[in-house]
Design a protein around this motif. Structure first.
Motif, short mmCIF file in Angstrom:
data_model
loop_
_atom_site.label_atom_id
_atom_site.label_comp_id
_atom_site.label_asym_id
_atom_site.label_seq_id
_atom_site.Cartn_x
_atom_site.Cartn_y
_atom_site.Cartn_z
N LEU A 226 34.16 74.46 51.79
CA LEU A 226 34.87 74.21 53.04
C LEU A 226 35.02 72.71 53.32
CD1 LEU A 226 33.03 76.99 55.03
CD2 LEU A 226 35.50 76.94 54.62
N THR A 227 33.99 71.95 52.98
CA THR A 227 34.07 70.49 53.14
C THR A 227 35.13 69.89 52.23
OG1 THR A 227 31.72 70.43 53.70
CG2 THR A 227 32.74 68.35 53.05
N ASP A 228 35.23 70.41 51.00
CA ASP A 228 36.26 69.96 50.07
C ASP A 228 37.65 70.25 50.62
OD1 ASP A 228 37.29 68.93 47.63
OD2 ASP A 228 37.55 70.94 46.87
N LEU A 229 37.84 71.44 51.21
CA LEU A 229 39.13 71.78 51.81
C LEU A 229 39.50 70.80 52.91
CD1 LEU A 229 38.79 75.68 52.07
CD2 LEU A 229 40.24 74.41 50.47
N LYS A 230 38.51 70.46 53.73
CA LYS A 230 38.77 69.53 54.84
C LYS A 230 39.12 68.14 54.31
CE LYS A 230 37.39 68.78 59.52
NZ LYS A 230 36.54 69.32 60.61
N ILE A 252 31.15 78.45 58.08
CA ILE A 252 32.54 78.17 58.48
C ILE A 252 32.57 77.37 59.76
CG2 ILE A 252 34.73 79.21 59.19
CD1 ILE A 252 33.99 81.61 57.36
N GLU A 253 31.78 77.78 60.73
CA GLU A 253 31.77 77.11 62.04
C GLU A 253 31.23 75.69 61.95
OE1 GLU A 253 29.51 79.89 64.28
OE2 GLU A 253 31.13 81.39 64.31
N ALA A 254 30.38 75.41 60.95
CA ALA A 254 29.85 74.06 60.78
C ALA A 254 30.94 73.06 60.43
CB ALA A 254 28.76 74.05 59.71
N VAL A 255 31.95 73.50 59.66
CA VAL A 255 33.04 72.63 59.24
C VAL A 255 34.26 72.79 60.14
CG1 VAL A 255 34.51 71.94 57.29
CG2 VAL A 255 32.20 72.79 56.87
#
Length: 411
Positions: A226-230, A252-255
């Motif tokens: 998810l961090t990579d997606l962001k 999910i909510e963390a990112v």
């Protein structure tokens, strides 16, 4: 008015002349047939034209020494019609670099694409070699050459994996499948993390593939994904549909703290069936349907209470599974019935994963992570050719997204 006399067609006349000595399909399509001869002559004429153009350009350049033709050399290349022995023209200064058949190239353009297309369907390098030999009249292409062609897409894979993404995807599906990879000399079963996005037009986009570091799917690695997606530009996802992996919604909510996390009802039902023997499964499934098919949240809560009263004495774990995940079950009630199926199930990514599994099942063990990426990237490109229309009821879903998230999503 006199009709204008039809002029003779020079092309037809030439074709008639060429076909005079052709009396069977073999004379046209065979190993020494007309088609192969024409292709050879056409390529050689084109190469001769390239050299003539090169010599004229050099002649106009006063800083270069005089140059001229210097015979030709033989070169055997692989083509769609099998092996072709070509005469490659040369120049005295050795400055000529053909574009049609570049130096050191042993395959005519088009053959590589066929090799990659066969590989994308799960064929091994030896299978591809055998198929090409059968299709193209005995053209022998070694497994080593085919491996070289396949490895040539590695740079495309890296560019695809790091490409910029849209800022907003209304729906994102997250799931994983498993492959066997050789790691440090031993076979390890690894999770391949798959993220599928639905863009503003309702079209599917595979956002990326990641191979996990452990032998099971984990929320820690999902956080990395998810961090990579962001980092690649995905600033917001309105609805994220995932399975019941513990801690997944929190990752999910963390990112993406504003994202509406929707638990996949299909996964939830599968988890419930673990506690039910075959003889009762049909009845339990029938009594669970009113929970997620209810028109309103109040009706759904009433259906869950009714289910618990009927089945808790026999299978108490089932109602507890629903209660434990209730916060991530109820977002579907924000949407009308006709578009809930788009939201509450990962069918879109399950279908993709099913197609990918058909391809990767032919590989007992992958030699490396790069090999996994190459095959799945090529297979995905092949699968994506069928994604030629928006998902069902997409216009209705768009309107609801715009109403529910007016500041984050505008039509």
């Amino acid at each position: 008015m006199p009709r204008k006399k039809k002029e003779p067609n020079r092309v037809d006349d030439l074709l008639d002349e060429l076909l005079e000595d052709c009396h069977s399909p073999e004379d046209i399509l065979g190993e020494t047939g007309l088609m192969k001869q024409l292709k050879k002559r056409l390529i050689e004429r084109a190469l001769a034209g390239e050299l003539t153009h090169h010599l004229k350009r050099e002649a106009s350049d006063k800083d270069t020494s005089p140059n001229s033709h210097n015979g030709s050399s033989k070169k055997t290349v692989q083509s769609d019609d099998g092996e072709l022995e070509l005469s490659i023209p040369r120049d005295r200064n050795s400055s000529f670099a053909p574009m049609l058949v570049p130096k050191h190239q042993r395959r005519i353009a088009g053959l590589d694409e066929k090799i990659l297309a066969l590989y994308a369907r799960g064929n091994s390098t030896r299978d591809i070699s055998a198929q090409l030999e059968e299709l193209y009249g005995g053209a022998k292409i070694s497994a080593a050459v085919i491996s070289e062609v396949i490895e040539s897409v590695s740079e495309d894979v890296k560019a695809w994996q790091s490409r910029p993404l849209d800022e907003v995807y209304p729906i994102v599906y997250l799931d994983a499948l498993y492959v066997n990879i050789k790691v440090s000399g031993r076979v390890s079963k690894r999770a391949v993390y798959v993220v599928l996005g639905i863009d503003r037009e309702g079209d599917k986009q595979l956002l990326g593939l990641w191979v996990g570091e452990a032998e099971s799917e984990g929320t820690k690695f999902w956080l990395k994904v998810l961090t990579d997606l962001k980092n690649r530009g995905l600033k917001d996802m309105l609805n994220a549909c995932c399975d019941g992996l513990k801690g997944f919604p929190q990752a999910i909510e963390a990112v993406y703290p504003l994202t509406q996390v929707q638990l996949c009802i299909v996964h939830l039902m599968r988890n419930c069936m673990k506690y039910v023997p075959w003889k009762d499964r049909k009845a339990v499934v029938a009594d669970l349907k009113p929970i997620y098919q209810a028109a309103t949240l109040a009706e759904s809560e009433a259906a869950l209470d009714a289910f618990a009263q009927k089945w808790d004495e026999v299978y108490p774990a089932i109602s507890q599974v629903w209660i434990r995940h209730w916060e991530n079950v109820i977002p579907i009630f924000d949407y009308p019935m006709e578009i809930r199926r788009v939201i509450y199930t990962t069918n879109a990514i399950e279908s993709l994963n099913c197609s990918l599994r058909k391809v990767i099942k032919t590989k007992a063990v992958f030699p490396s992570e790069d090999a996994v990426f190459r095959l799945m990237y090529l297979a995905m490109n092949n699968i994506a050719k069928k994604w030629n229309r928006p998902i069902k009821n997409w216009r209705a879903a768009l309107s609801h997204f715009a109403i529910l998230f007016p500041e984050r999503f505008a039509l």
